[in-house]
Design a protein around this motif. Structure first.
Motif, PDB file in Angstrom:
ATOM      1  N   ALA A  28       0.999  -1.278  -0.320  1.00 21.06           N
ATOM      2  CA  ALA A  28       0.024  -0.082  -0.023  1.00 21.06           C
ATOM      3  C   ALA A  28       0.874   1.270   0.012  1.00 21.06           C
ATOM      4  N   PHE A  29       1.755   1.172   0.790  1.00 21.69           N
ATOM      5  CA  PHE A  29       2.800   2.224   0.637  1.00 21.69           C
ATOM      6  C   PHE A  29       3.459   2.604  -0.473  1.00 21.69           C
ATOM      7  N   ARG A  30       3.811   1.751  -1.340  1.00 19.01           N
ATOM      8  CA  ARG A  30       4.437   1.731  -2.513  1.00 19.01           C
ATOM      9  C   ARG A  30       3.442   2.299  -3.696  1.00 19.01           C
ATOM     10  N   LEU A  31       2.240   1.804  -3.560  1.00 20.64           N
ATOM     11  CA  LEU A  31       1.295   2.452  -4.294  1.00 20.64           C
ATOM     12  C   LEU A  31       0.950   3.898  -4.001  1.00 20.64           C
ATOM     13  N   THR A  32       0.609   4.288  -2.775  1.00 18.03           N
ATOM     14  CA  THR A  32       0.353   5.520  -2.347  1.00 18.03           C
ATOM     15  C   THR A  32       1.361   6.488  -2.173  1.00 18.03           C
ATOM     16  N   GLY A  33       2.590   6.041  -1.801  1.00 19.67           N
ATOM     17  CA  GLY A  33       3.599   7.001  -1.515  1.00 19.67           C
ATOM     18  C   GLY A  33       3.384   7.789  -0.071  1.00 19.67           C
ATOM     19  N   ASP A  34       2.456   7.256   0.818  1.00 14.94           N
ATOM     20  CA  ASP A  34       2.008   8.125   2.072  1.00 14.94           C
ATOM     21  C   ASP A  34       1.869   6.966   3.155  1.00 14.94           C
ATOM     22  N   TRP A  35       2.727   7.450   4.261  1.00 12.90           N
ATOM     23  CA  TRP A  35       2.614   6.351   5.578  1.00 12.90           C
ATOM     24  C   TRP A  35       1.200   6.150   6.015  1.00 12.90           C
ATOM     25  N   SER A  36       0.696   7.259   6.387  1.00  7.40           N
ATOM     26  CA  SER A  36      -0.983   7.254   6.866  1.00  7.40           C
ATOM     27  C   SER A  36      -1.870   6.603   5.923  1.00  7.40           C
ATOM     28  N   ALA A  37      -1.675   6.945   4.501  1.00  6.97           N
ATOM     29  CA  ALA A  37      -2.649   6.238   3.410  1.00  6.97           C
ATOM     30  C   ALA A  37      -2.441   4.900   3.629  1.00  6.97           C
ATOM     31  N   ALA A  38      -1.136   4.458   3.716  1.00  2.68           N
ATOM     32  CA  ALA A  38      -0.621   3.116   3.501  1.00  2.68           C
ATOM     33  C   ALA A  38      -1.415   2.226   4.947  1.00  2.68           C
ATOM     34  N   GLU A  39      -1.469   3.089   6.061  1.00  3.54           N
ATOM     35  CA  GLU A  39      -2.069   2.595   7.220  1.00  3.54           C
ATOM     36  C   GLU A  39      -3.723   2.315   6.961  1.00  3.54           C
ATOM     37  N   GLU A  40      -3.958   3.262   6.386  1.00  6.27           N
ATOM     38  CA  GLU A  40      -5.675   3.287   6.178  1.00  6.27           C
ATOM     39  C   GLU A  40      -6.055   2.168   5.073  1.00  6.27           C
ATOM     40  N   VAL A  41      -5.202   1.986   4.186  1.00  9.19           N
ATOM     41  CA  VAL A  41      -5.329   0.866   2.997  1.00  9.19           C
ATOM     42  C   VAL A  41      -5.218  -0.584   3.672  1.00  9.19           C
ATOM     43  N   MET A  42      -4.362  -0.549   4.580  1.00  8.58           N
ATOM     44  CA  MET A  42      -4.192  -1.851   5.157  1.00  8.58           C
ATOM     45  C   MET A  42      -5.539  -2.279   6.182  1.00  8.58           C
ATOM     46  N   SER A  43      -5.859  -1.318   6.872  1.00  7.78           N
ATOM     47  CA  SER A  43      -6.896  -1.640   7.662  1.00  7.78           C
ATOM     48  C   SER A  43      -8.268  -1.995   6.734  1.00  7.78           C
ATOM     49  N   ASP A  44      -8.350  -0.994   5.647  1.00  8.93           N
ATOM     50  CA  ASP A  44      -9.614  -1.476   4.758  1.00  8.93           C
ATOM     51  C   ASP A  44      -9.417  -2.679   4.045  1.00  8.93           C
ATOM     52  N   THR A  45      -7.986  -3.106   3.701  1.00 21.17           N
ATOM     53  CA  THR A  45      -7.979  -4.494   3.182  1.00 21.17           C
ATOM     54  C   THR A  45      -8.475  -5.481   4.104  1.00 21.17           C
ATOM     55  N   ALA A  71      -5.974  -5.134  -1.756  1.00 24.65           N
ATOM     56  CA  ALA A  71      -5.116  -3.631  -1.323  1.00 24.65           C
ATOM     57  C   ALA A  71      -4.903  -2.988  -2.602  1.00 24.65           C
ATOM     58  N   THR A  72      -4.862  -3.510  -3.654  1.00 27.61           N
ATOM     59  CA  THR A  72      -4.732  -2.758  -4.898  1.00 27.61           C
ATOM     60  C   THR A  72      -5.809  -2.040  -5.359  1.00 27.61           C
ATOM     61  N   ASN A  73      -6.850  -2.578  -4.958  1.00 23.38           N
ATOM     62  CA  ASN A  73      -8.329  -1.848  -5.211  1.00 23.38           C
ATOM     63  C   ASN A  73      -8.475  -0.685  -4.217  1.00 23.38           C
ATOM     64  N   LYS A  74      -7.935  -0.948  -2.826  1.00 23.63           N
ATOM     65  CA  LYS A  74      -8.151   0.173  -1.974  1.00 23.63           C
ATOM     66  C   LYS A  74      -7.130   1.482  -2.279  1.00 23.63           C
ATOM     67  N   ALA A  75      -6.018   0.821  -2.722  1.00 24.81           N
ATOM     68  CA  ALA A  75      -4.961   1.866  -3.142  1.00 24.81           C
ATOM     69  C   ALA A  75      -5.614   2.981  -4.192  1.00 24.81           C
ATOM     70  N   ARG A  76      -6.229   2.268  -5.089  1.00 26.14           N
ATOM     71  CA  ARG A  76      -6.919   3.010  -6.204  1.00 26.14           C
ATOM     72  C   ARG A  76      -7.854   4.328  -5.531  1.00 26.14           C
ATOM     73  N   ASN A  77      -8.657   3.925  -4.684  1.00 26.01           N
ATOM     74  CA  ASN A  77      -9.165   4.916  -4.098  1.00 26.01           C
ATOM     75  C   ASN A  77      -8.521   5.941  -3.244  1.00 26.01           C
ATOM     76  N   ALA A  78      -7.435   5.483  -2.632  1.00 30.19           N
ATOM     77  CA  ALA A  78      -6.567   6.471  -1.860  1.00 30.19           C
ATOM     78  C   ALA A  78      -5.923   7.328  -2.829  1.00 30.19           C
ATOM     79  N   ASN A  79      -5.665   6.918  -4.064  1.00 32.22           N
ATOM     80  CA  ASN A  79      -4.912   7.640  -4.922  1.00 32.22           C
ATOM     81  C   ASN A  79      -5.529   8.589  -5.839  1.00 32.22           C
ATOM     82  N   ARG A  80      -6.914   8.871  -5.609  1.00 29.00           N
ATOM     83  CA  ARG A  80      -7.676   9.688  -6.374  1.00 29.00           C
ATOM     84  C   ARG A  80      -7.092  11.226  -6.090  1.00 29.00           C
ATOM     85  N   GLY A  81      -6.580  11.317  -5.022  1.00 30.31           N
ATOM     86  CA  GLY A  81      -5.880  12.694  -4.908  1.00 30.31           C
ATOM     87  C   GLY A  81      -4.289  12.637  -5.165  1.00 30.31           C
TER      88      GLY A  81
END
Length: 210
Positions: A28-45, A71-81
């Motif tokens: 998730a971190f590699r796809l989002t580039g953001d530590w907090s976003a990766a935490e959220e993606v992991m939880s959502d996954t 996780a890839t699908n969740k990261a897509r949502n997180a990466n909208r911004g």
């Protein structure tokens, strides 16, 4: 394990989390580039994995492709911004010197800035190309596992990875101000990992131990 997960065995799911939480987080971190976003993606996954546990195939080996697909699908949502976030990171000044007692924090800042620089190039790839690179190069899935994670044929994974490698090499060489060099060959049989310098430029990012 698959049977227990499908049956809603909470102890089995806890063991699944312990085994793959770090893998999902790093992906998730590699796809989002953001530590907090990766935490959220992991939880959502893992929340989504629990809710859709009945969809786990009865037969198979590792459950990692299934989790990384979610996780890839969740990261897509997180990466909208992503565009706005990367533009912000690119404008950030160098971090202030950090005291010796904050080495961990300094490492995180450095890793985030390095990944942001890499993503300036990766961001110019198509989303499907970035995802297949993250799965095959960073997470080490083979073609079949990446196909399972993305829900696409194996041939699609191969073609996306080939295009991604070619474009990433060209964009990196442009970024470095070099003339394009010779293209590399196909990945090793049965693996998605590639050997080009352009692809591996992103690998030294420090993974978060969980």
């Amino acid at each position: 394990m698959r049977a227990r997960i499908r049956a809603g065995d909470r102890e089995a799911f806890a063991a699944l989390y312990e085994e793959y939480a770090r893998t999902v987080y790093n992906h998730a971190f590699r796809l989002t580039g953001d530590w907090s976003a990766a935490e959220e993606v992991m939880s959502d996954t893992f929340l989504a994995a629990w809710r859709t546990r009945h969809q786990v195939e009865p037969e198979g080996d590792s459950l990692r492709p299934w989790l990384l697909g979610i996780a890839t699908n969740k990261a897509r949502n997180a990466n909208r911004g992503t565009g706005r976030r990367l533009a912000f990171l690119a404008r950030r000044p160098a971090p202030e010197p950090v005291a010796d007692i904050a080495d961990t924090t300094a490492g995180r800042i450095d890793d985030t800035r390095r990944l942001a620089a890499v993503q300036q190039v990766l961001g110019r790839l198509r989303r499907q190309e970035r995802e297949v690179l993250a799965l095959c190069v960073w997470s080490g899935l083979d073609y079949a596992q990446a196909a399972e994670a993305l829900g696409v044929p194996v041939g699609t994974v191969r073609s996306r990875l080939s295009r991604a490698r070619t474009r990433l090499r060209r964009l990196t060489e442009e970024q470095l101000g070099r003339a394009p060099g010779a293209s590399g060959g196909e990945p090793r049989s049965g693996r998605g990992e590639v050997e080009s310098r352009a692809a591996f430029v992103a690998l030294p990012i420090q993974e978060e131990a969980r």
